[in-house]
Enzyme design. Structure first.
Site, mmCIF file in Angstrom:
data_model
loop_
_atom_site.group_PDB
_atom_site.id
_atom_site.type_symbol
_atom_site.label_atom_id
_atom_site.label_comp_id
_atom_site.label_asym_id
_atom_site.label_seq_id
_atom_site.Cartn_x
_atom_site.Cartn_y
_atom_site.Cartn_z
ATOM 1 C CD GLU A 182 53.497 71.342 54.961
ATOM 2 O OE1 GLU A 182 54.455 72.108 55.184
ATOM 3 O OE2 GLU A 182 53.544 70.426 54.112
ATOM 4 C CB SER A 206 54.811 65.740 50.464
ATOM 5 O OG SER A 206 54.569 66.157 51.798
ATOM 6 C CG HIS A 252 50.727 68.175 50.353
ATOM 7 N ND1 HIS A 252 51.827 68.855 50.845
ATOM 8 C CD2 HIS A 252 50.693 66.988 51.025
ATOM 9 C CE1 HIS A 252 52.412 68.125 51.784
ATOM 10 N NE2 HIS A 252 51.737 66.999 51.901
ATOM 11 C CG ASN A 253 53.559 72.315 49.980
ATOM 12 O OD1 ASN A 253 53.416 71.101 49.999
ATOM 13 N ND2 ASN A 253 54.725 72.877 49.754
ATOM 14 C CE LYS A 267 55.220 68.607 48.196
ATOM 15 N NZ LYS A 267 55.751 69.891 48.629
#
Length: 482
Positions: free
Chosen positions: A190, A128, A186-187, A183
């Site tokens: 986001e 990222s 995480h996205n 991940k």
């Protein structure tokens, strides 16, 4: 001379990542399906540097030091499987395949098993930070075959971002698809952060009638506060940006959002393991609603809202928005960590929650100052079930609570949608409720489907059925929990 690592896929991320690797002292072999890209890179941005340009898979594999470390940065999905099939015949026992794309974690679980069945090792890693992060230091989240970690650790930790105290924003996440799962979360976070910032922007613009210059200054101030983060920083820059002709670009961008699917994957994963990821779910749906641009334009001609205008203290409302955004961000991370905890239990992963927060401290899109507090929370209590129960975050949310509620009330009054911030407050109110109306819901389910219910005066795990109409029998449906 042989390469320390090889990378296949010289698109934006791949090109910048290999430049990062080379700048840290590593020799890198590069290959691309369109071999013209290899020649263009080696004679362009890579000229005079320690790159080995390759024109075939065979040449590429032969140029690598054992155990071979092959990093793939190609489009997620079938392209990865096809590339793996091409590579396997040329690899030997102990060689390592690394997928650095935005792959859906079940695919990584499957590929780890395939690689290990062939005597190979496999890493699925989240990367990222976008183009700039790839070049200067991204956040890297590797998982997969644990035996592969020692071989790639010196490279990954050297090229990753580092915290102010020098700690690398990269560490081993866990087995199987754990790296790509983290991940994905995480996205999803986001997605939530971006949507909440957009909601505060809309309230400032349409509710408070603020100019781009005024909003630019607000976000600049916020970036010096507890909201210090990459996304607040770039929002500041976007709102202050003008072309040479004086055009504010933000005002001419069409209001329909794109998405690549990782936010949706996060929401679906939450449904699969029964976790209330409400905020990120609303952020995904907000993008879907934005995509209905033509429908919304027609609906705007027919459907009317309250027609109210803001007549209160603008400075006070800006402070309320700041507090509402801060509290909602905390809820977003709390929900994300709940999802990771549930997935770890389901898949048998041993996730280091504090370490994940550290990995997100630098290099990545969701980096923010309060991630250090998340690490402290899990350092203090590794078994913490929800961030809202940590003393720091409990106090932060309770201190913001009055502002949070005023913002939602005002948004309803003005007819300005705040789906993510509103969902965050609803989750907070639901999570702190010792009793929810699900007793009525269970009664309804039992009434129409004999689905049974538990009683407050009996031990958990005992199920009961009522013949609500006098016409039903004693047979009840089987009980299951999603």
């Amino acid at each position: 001379m042989k390469a320390d690592i090889g990378l296949i896929g010289l698109a934006v991320m791949g090109e910048n990542l290999v430049l990062n690797m080379e700048s840290k002292g590593f020799t890198v072999a590069v290959y691309n399906r369109t071999v013209e890209k290899v020649d263009k890179f080696v004679s362009g941005r890579g000229a005079g540097k320690n790159f080995i340009g390759c024109h075939s898979i065979e040449e590429f594999v032969a140029s690598l030091e054992r155990p071979r470390k092959v990093m793939m940065l190609v489009k997620a999905g079938g392209a990865v499987d096809a590339l793996i099939e091409q590579l396997i015949p040329h690899l030997e026992e102990g060689d390592i395949l690394i997928d650095g794309g935005n792959t859906h974690f079940p695919d990584t679980i499957r590929r780890v098993e395939l690689a290990e069945s062939k005597g190979l090792l496999y890493i699925g890693t989240g990367v990222s930070g976008g183009e700039e992060g790839a070049l200067l230091g991204p956040s890297i989240m590797p998982g997969g075959s644990p035996a592969a970690w020692d071989a790639v650790k010196p490279i990954f930790q050297k090229i990753s971002a580092h915290t102010e105290s020098g700690e690398p924003c990269c560490d081993w996440v866990g087995e199987g698809g754990a790296g790509h799962f983290v991940k994905m979360v995480h996205n999803g976070i986001e997605y939530g952060d971006m949507q909440m910032i957009c909601e505060t922007y809309q309230m400032m613009k349409e509710g408070l009638g603020m100019s781009n210059e005024e909003m630019h200054q607000v976000f600049a101030d916020w970036n010096e506060s507890e909201l210090d983060s990459y996304l607040v920083e770039i929002t500041r820059d976007i709102l202050g940006y003008k072309t040479e002709d004086g055009e504010a670009v933000i005002d001419v961008i069409l209001d329909t959002a794109g998405q690549k699917g990782t936010g949706k994957w996060t929401a679906v994963s939450a449904l699969d393991v029964g976790q209330p990821l409400t905020l990120i779910g609303e952020a995904v749906f907000a993008r879907c609603l934005s995509a209905l641009k033509d429908e919304r334009v027609e609906a705007a001609k027919v459907l009317s809202g309250p027609g109210s205008t803001f007549d209160g203290d603008k400075a006070a409302m800006i402070e309320d928005l700041k507090q509402a955004l801060y509290a909602s961000k905390i809820v977003s991370y709390a929900q994300g960590y709940q999802l990771m905890r549930a997935a770890a239990e389901e898949h048998g992963w041993k996730l280091n929650n504090g370490g994940i927060a550290l990995m997100w401290r630098g290099g990545c899109i969701i980096r923010s100052v309060f991630l250090g507090k998340i690490k402290e929370a899990f350092d203090n209590d590794p078994e913490l079930v929800n961030l809202l129960l940590d003393p720091f975050f409990k106090n932060a949310v309770e201190n913001a609570q009055a502002s949070w509620r005023r913002v939602i009330m005002k948004s309803v009054e003005l007819g300005i949608p705040m789906p993510a911030i509103g969902a965050a407050l609803a989750y907070f109110d639901g999570y702190r409720a010792a009793r929810l109306p699900a007793n009525l819901l269970q009664a309804q389910r039992d009434y129409f489907g004999a689905h049974t219910y538990e009683r407050v005066d009996k031990p958990r795990g005992e199920f009961f059925h009522t013949n609500w109409t006098g016409r039903g029998g004693d047979t009840s449906a089987s009980t299951y929990i999603v």
